[in-house]
Design a protein around this motif. Structure first.
Motif, short mmCIF file in Angstrom:
data_model
loop_
_atom_site.label_atom_id
_atom_site.label_comp_id
_atom_site.label_asym_id
_atom_site.label_seq_id
_atom_site.Cartn_x
_atom_site.Cartn_y
_atom_site.Cartn_z
N GLU A 147 46.73 -41.08 -5.69
CA GLU A 147 45.68 -39.57 -6.52
C GLU A 147 45.58 -39.09 -4.47
OE1 GLU A 147 40.59 -39.63 -5.87
OE2 GLU A 147 41.50 -41.19 -6.50
N VAL A 148 45.99 -38.16 -4.58
CA VAL A 148 46.23 -36.90 -3.16
C VAL A 148 44.67 -36.26 -3.09
CG1 VAL A 148 48.12 -36.86 -4.08
CG2 VAL A 148 47.05 -34.80 -4.62
N ARG A 149 44.69 -35.82 -1.96
CA ARG A 149 43.08 -34.47 -1.56
C ARG A 149 44.01 -33.43 -1.09
NH1 ARG A 149 39.78 -38.81 1.71
NH2 ARG A 149 38.23 -39.22 0.13
N GLY A 150 44.08 -32.32 -1.42
CA GLY A 150 44.19 -30.55 -1.10
C GLY A 150 45.01 -30.51 -2.39
N GLU A 151 44.78 -28.91 -2.67
CA GLU A 151 45.65 -28.20 -3.25
C GLU A 151 47.00 -27.43 -3.54
OE1 GLU A 151 43.48 -27.29 -5.33
OE2 GLU A 151 42.17 -28.56 -4.76
N GLY A 152 47.29 -27.28 -4.10
CA GLY A 152 48.76 -27.28 -4.83
C GLY A 152 49.14 -28.52 -4.38
N LEU A 155 56.84 -47.41 -10.09
CA LEU A 155 57.06 -46.55 -8.74
C LEU A 155 58.12 -47.61 -7.51
CD1 LEU A 155 54.04 -45.17 -7.95
CD2 LEU A 155 56.35 -43.96 -8.75
N THR A 156 59.44 -46.81 -6.60
CA THR A 156 59.57 -47.95 -5.67
C THR A 156 58.98 -46.75 -4.24
OG1 THR A 156 61.57 -46.97 -5.35
CG2 THR A 156 61.06 -48.88 -6.47
N HIS A 157 59.14 -45.38 -4.57
CA HIS A 157 57.91 -44.62 -3.40
C HIS A 157 57.89 -43.71 -4.31
CE1 HIS A 157 62.10 -45.87 -2.01
NE2 HIS A 157 61.42 -46.15 -1.01
N LEU A 158 56.76 -43.04 -3.55
CA LEU A 158 55.92 -41.57 -4.03
C LEU A 158 56.74 -40.37 -2.34
CD1 LEU A 158 52.43 -41.85 -5.02
CD2 LEU A 158 54.42 -40.79 -6.45
N SER A 159 57.22 -39.55 -3.52
CA SER A 159 57.82 -38.37 -2.48
C SER A 159 56.72 -37.16 -2.81
CB SER A 159 58.68 -37.17 -2.81
OG SER A 159 58.77 -35.77 -1.77
N VAL A 160 55.36 -36.82 -1.30
CA VAL A 160 54.43 -35.80 -1.36
C VAL A 160 54.71 -34.80 -0.40
CG1 VAL A 160 52.08 -35.99 -1.30
CG2 VAL A 160 52.76 -37.76 -2.08
N ASP A 161 54.14 -33.68 -1.13
CA ASP A 161 54.14 -32.28 -0.21
C ASP A 161 52.52 -31.87 -0.42
OD1 ASP A 161 57.09 -32.10 0.08
OD2 ASP A 161 57.78 -31.14 -1.42
N GLY A 162 52.19 -31.33 1.35
CA GLY A 162 50.86 -30.69 0.97
C GLY A 162 49.81 -31.57 1.05
N ALA A 163 49.91 -32.57 0.95
CA ALA A 163 48.65 -33.93 1.06
C ALA A 163 47.87 -33.59 2.00
CB ALA A 163 48.72 -35.19 0.37
N ALA A 164 46.58 -33.23 1.78
CA ALA A 164 45.80 -33.89 3.44
C ALA A 164 45.35 -35.40 3.50
CB ALA A 164 44.40 -33.49 2.59
#
Length: 378
Positions: free
Chosen positions: A114-119, A62-71
């Motif tokens: 690791e992410v928190r959140g649904e969807g 990785l160089t980047h993570l693109s994350v949508d909808g995470a708490a």
């Protein structure tokens, strides 16, 4: 009347820079923008919806993570798990679209996340290790007429390795119908990273991929970007010539028209976005970044005949949406002026508090610059 080539010096006062080298841990056959240059293609892996509270091993370095909808999101490196971080809400995007908050995270050396959140949706990105592709040489001849200390170094899209294919559909048709409008406002942003940007070129390519492809803007949303060393980067594509931001023909009043961006949701037409790389919630930008910001703002104010100390009754030429705010403004001011713009802390508290002084300095500098008219049809 001036030539189109001269417009850049009048509009931005930028000197062409030798492109930055890539991070030392990565290799490149030649720096972007030089003769025979090549840059790595951006690699990506769309993970789609990912489970909450589960450690996920990336499918590519990785160089980047693109994350949508995470708490919240946390990363594991060789030093162990880092603290949980919450998304930096920065509601940009093309006019006429509801844009969901997106979190672009620098992730070089990340072993798990690791992410928190649904969807929650994740795209893994690598901007430095892909197969090399040859790029066109950057523009190298831009005449200057201002003191050297007032000339930030400048990198065109070719110089930082923009993959122009991102702007097109698979059938070769453009994703965006380029539109150009009279400049009404100049908006200051920060990119909001949690850690310093070690490799600005690689990071700008990450921002470009995230906004153009992952978020489907069709291009990078900002018209210009500035790094901590004061280097200025061409953002959104305007036209084939060497002049950033402005389109091929002037408006009815003879003033240049700026290409439409995607940096303030619902309020882009006639609004030029300038993004400083970094997070300025706890500390101010570097002196070099601030110096370049003031020069760029002054050049745009002089070229578009804007009063840096004035208030503008902004009207979006596409939607008719309105906002009353400072002519030189920030992303968070748009929400105060019209809640439709979406709430954000951009460009950070420590940059925001400098804006009154920045406007004063820009006003003084802009008075020293001659007005510029773009010749019709050039």
């Amino acid at each position: 009347m001036i030539s189109r080539r001269s417009l850049l010096r009048g509009a931005t006062g930028l000197a062409v820079a030798a492109p930055l080298s890539l991070a030392a841990s990565r290799s490149a056959s030649a720096a972007p923008g030089t003769a025979g240059a090549s840059v790595p293609e951006t690699l990506s892996a769309s993970r789609g919806a990912v489970p909450s509270g589960v450690a996920i091993a990336p499918e590519l370095p990785l160089t980047h993570l693109s994350v949508d909808g995470a708490a919240s999101v946390r990363l594991r490196t060789e030093n162990g798990w880092q603290p949980w971080r919450t998304p930096s809400v920065c509601p940009g995007g093309p006019d006429g679209r509801v844009v969901q908050p997106n979190m672009l995270i620098q992730a070089d050396g990340v072993l798990d996340y690791e992410v928190r959140g649904e969807g929650v949706s994740v795209v893994e990105i690598n901007t430095v290790d892909g197969p090399k592709r040859t790029v066109a040489a950057a523009q190298t001849r831009l005449p200057m007429n201002v003191p050297r200390q007032m000339c930030p170094q400048y990198l065109s899209r070719a110089a930082w390795g923009a993959d122009e294919s991102y702007r097109f559909n698979p059938d070769g048709t453009p994703k965006l119908d380029l539109k150009y409008f009279k400049v009404q406002t100049l908006t200051v942003h920060h990119s909001g990273e949690d850690v310093p940007v070690a490799d600005p070129i690689a990071h700008i390519r990450g921002i470009y991929y995230n906004q153009a492809i992952t978020q489907d803007f069709g291009d990078i949303g900002y018209q210009l970007l500035i790094d901590a060393d004061g280097r200025v980067y061409e953002g959104a594509y305007s036209d084939p010539d060497a002049v950033p931001v402005f389109g091929p023909t002037p408006g009815p009043d003879g003033l240049p028209l700026a290409v439409n961006g995607a940096h303030v949701g619902g309020f882009n037409g006639g609004n030029v976005g300038i993004c400083l790389l970094g997070n300025y919630m706890q500390a101010p930008p570097s002196a070099a970044a601030l110096r370049s910001l003031k020069v760029v703002l002054a050049r745009f104010a002089a070229t578009a005949k804007l009063d840096p100390l004035a208030t503008t009754e902004y009207v979006n030429p596409i939607s008719g949406k309105k906002a009353t705010l400072n002519t030189i403004t920030t992303h968070q001011d748009w929400n105060r002026a019209n809640p439709d713009a979406g709430a954000t802390l951009c460009p950070g508290d420590k940059l925001y508090e400098l804006l009154p002084g920045i406007r004063q300095d820009v006003a003084a500098l802009a008075k020293k610059l001659p007005p510029i008219t773009v010749p019709a049809g050039k």
